[in-house]
Design a protein around this motif. Structure first.
Motif, short mmCIF file in Angstrom:
data_model
loop_
_atom_site.label_atom_id
_atom_site.label_comp_id
_atom_site.label_asym_id
_atom_site.label_seq_id
_atom_site.Cartn_x
_atom_site.Cartn_y
_atom_site.Cartn_z
N ALA A 20 15.90 -10.85 16.68
CA ALA A 20 17.23 -10.71 16.89
C ALA A 20 17.74 -10.51 15.50
N VAL A 21 19.03 -9.69 15.27
CA VAL A 21 19.57 -9.61 14.07
C VAL A 21 20.74 -10.81 14.23
N LYS A 22 20.73 -11.81 13.19
CA LYS A 22 21.81 -12.81 13.27
C LYS A 22 22.75 -12.57 12.25
N LEU A 23 23.98 -12.49 12.62
CA LEU A 23 25.21 -12.14 11.41
C LEU A 23 26.40 -13.37 11.50
N LEU A 24 26.55 -13.54 10.33
CA LEU A 24 27.64 -14.88 10.10
C LEU A 24 28.34 -14.35 8.83
N GLU A 25 29.58 -15.02 9.17
CA GLU A 25 30.70 -14.79 7.98
C GLU A 25 31.55 -16.29 7.98
N LEU A 26 31.28 -16.55 6.68
CA LEU A 26 32.01 -17.67 6.09
C LEU A 26 33.23 -17.89 5.47
N SER A 27 34.16 -18.52 5.58
CA SER A 27 35.35 -18.71 4.62
C SER A 27 35.29 -20.17 4.17
N LYS A 28 36.02 -20.34 3.25
CA LYS A 28 36.18 -21.92 2.84
C LYS A 28 37.64 -22.16 2.06
N ALA A 29 38.16 -23.41 2.57
CA ALA A 29 39.18 -23.69 2.14
C ALA A 29 39.07 -25.15 1.64
N GLY A 30 39.17 -25.31 0.34
CA GLY A 30 38.94 -26.67 -0.23
C GLY A 30 37.57 -26.87 -0.30
N ALA A 31 36.93 -27.92 0.12
CA ALA A 31 35.78 -28.35 0.55
C ALA A 31 35.11 -28.05 1.55
N ARG A 32 35.97 -27.45 2.70
CA ARG A 32 35.60 -27.19 3.97
C ARG A 32 35.23 -25.70 4.35
N TYR A 33 34.30 -25.48 4.94
CA TYR A 33 33.72 -24.25 5.28
C TYR A 33 34.48 -23.85 6.80
N ALA A 39 27.49 -13.41 15.06
CA ALA A 39 27.11 -12.41 16.54
C ALA A 39 25.23 -12.67 16.47
N VAL A 40 24.71 -12.79 17.58
CA VAL A 40 23.34 -12.46 17.80
C VAL A 40 23.02 -11.37 18.60
N ALA A 41 22.27 -10.11 18.05
CA ALA A 41 22.12 -9.33 18.59
C ALA A 41 20.41 -8.94 18.89
N PRO A 42 20.08 -8.99 20.15
CA PRO A 42 18.58 -9.15 20.45
C PRO A 42 18.03 -7.78 19.89
N LEU A 43 16.71 -7.81 19.41
CA LEU A 43 15.98 -6.52 18.89
C LEU A 43 14.94 -6.20 20.04
N PRO A 44 14.42 -5.00 20.14
CA PRO A 44 13.34 -4.85 20.99
C PRO A 44 12.09 -5.15 20.63
N GLN A 45 11.20 -5.39 21.30
CA GLN A 45 9.87 -5.76 20.91
C GLN A 45 9.34 -4.73 19.75
N TYR A 239 8.93 -8.87 30.64
CA TYR A 239 9.25 -9.41 29.52
C TYR A 239 10.62 -9.95 29.46
N GLU A 240 11.53 -9.11 29.55
CA GLU A 240 13.11 -9.31 29.54
C GLU A 240 13.62 -10.27 30.53
N GLU A 241 12.91 -10.20 31.59
CA GLU A 241 13.32 -11.13 32.85
C GLU A 241 12.95 -12.55 32.33
N ALA A 242 11.81 -12.74 31.88
CA ALA A 242 11.07 -13.87 31.59
C ALA A 242 11.88 -14.57 30.27
N GLY A 243 12.37 -13.77 29.41
CA GLY A 243 13.14 -14.25 28.47
C GLY A 243 14.30 -14.75 28.81
N LEU A 244 15.19 -13.96 29.66
CA LEU A 244 16.24 -14.73 30.33
C LEU A 244 16.26 -15.84 30.92
N ALA A 245 14.98 -15.95 31.72
CA ALA A 245 14.86 -17.06 32.61
C ALA A 245 14.63 -18.27 31.75
#
Length: 353
Positions: A20-33, A39-45, A239-245
């Protein structure tokens, strides 16, 4: 291309793994993120094979899907190359050198540290600290990788409409994200040796940290794909059905005892084997605690089994536990994906270096 970048504006953390491609955006206010989007987008084999990108266009399209799903507006990103494709070395240099002089000196000496032509290599360096034995020297971390490893990731981001701001190393990204877990471990981190075991679709990566710094990394070919393939074989699914199960359930009653339990035991064996390599190569060093990351860390009860068999306190990674969430992030989904988001989290933290 800067790997160890200085001050910069916010960047997306984009982890391109085998599954998969895993994407993350963070911000920060004071000491807290705060998690702004993810998002997580699956990749083909076979889009990524052994941590190497085999199809840049497929990766670019999947990054576009992840960007759209997340709703992020950021256009700059940080990505990482696998530790196995990077050569790192700690070198000593005179402390009196300016940054430009240091770069010039390292350029002159780089061919000593790299086993191939410098024309084929991307490299960067970062001053770590004063040398323990001589205050007139500094320890400098030097990292080099073949250009194709770096260029494929940069090209995939470019084709997806993003700009690569930082190219990091996966082990350093995990080390970066681990600072968010330190509060969750009941024992003091100082003087502790912590093993972070990231078990993804095809690869298990062991990162050992001592005093919050990486001291050992090792990769082994073992991952959740083996469980998916066993489900596929045992129950006659695609393979796709097995992954979902595997993810959503609905398998026969004998699944736990006949398929999942043997996989969990095999996973613990792999972890034990990796740790044995580390302990046998390190004088007087033991593992004080284990942190499980990657998709396989979400298997129910796996941390209890590791702790029971290995006799070491074991935790499942969740770098988001003390973070605020934006309204577009669904808490339950993020919680489910949290162990697999360590590298993306370490990359997104580059916004605040």
């Amino acid at each position: 291309m800067s790997w160890f970048n200085q001050k910069q504006s916010a960047v997306l953390g984009i982890d391109i793994s085998t599954a998969a491609v895993k994407l993350l955006e963070l911000s920060k206010a004071g000491a807290r993120y705060r998690v702004e989007s993810y998002a997580v987008a699956p990749l083909p084999q076979d889009a990524v094979i052994d941590k190497n990108i085999a199809n840049v266009d497929v990766i670019a399209e999947t990054i576009k899907i992840a960007v759209k799903q997340s709703g992020t507006k950021l256009k700059q990103a940080s990505v990482a190359v696998a530790g196995s494709s990077v050569m790192t070395k700690m070198i000593t240099m005179p402390a009196a050198l300016t940054d430009d002089e240091l770069e010039e000196q390292i350029m002159v000496e780089a061919d000593q540290y790299v086993p191939y032509s410098l024309d084929d290599v991307s490299f960067d360096f970062e001053v770590q600290h004063e040398n323990e034995n001589n205050p007139e020297l500094v320890d400098v971390l030097f990292a080099a990788s073949r250009k194709e490893n770096v260029n494929d990731r940069v090209e995939a981001l470019t084709k997806a409409g993003l700009k690569a701001r930082v190219v990091d190393v996966e082990a350093f990204a995990i080390e970066n994200a681990f600072t968010l877990l330190a509060d969750q471990l009941p024992d003091a981190i100082e003087g502790q040796t912590v093993a972070i075991v990231d078990t993804g679709a095809t690869m298990t990566t062991l990162n050992v940290l001592y005093n919050l710094r990486t001291v050992y990394t090792r990769e082994q070919g073992f991952g959740g794909k083996q469980l998916t393939e066993e489900i596929q074989r045992r129950y006659g699914l695609t393979y796709e059905e097995a992954g979902l199960a595997k993810k959503h359930g609905g398998l026969p009653d004998n699944y736990n005892s006949d398929v999942l339990d043997p996989f969990k035991r095999a996973m613990v064996q792999q972890i034990q084997r990796s740790m044995q390599f580390f302990v046998s190569s390190s004088a007087n060093r033991r593992i004080d605690s284990v942190v499980l990351a990657g998709g396989c860390a979400s298997i129910p009860g796996i941390e209890k089994l590791v702790e029971q068999i290995m006799g070491v306190p074991t935790y499942v990674a969740n770098p988001f536990i003390n973070m605020a969430l934006s309204s577009r992030v669904k808490p339950q989904l993020l919680s489910n994906d949290a162990p697999a988001m360590m590298i993306a989290c370490g990359l997104a933290l580059r916004s605040f270096d």
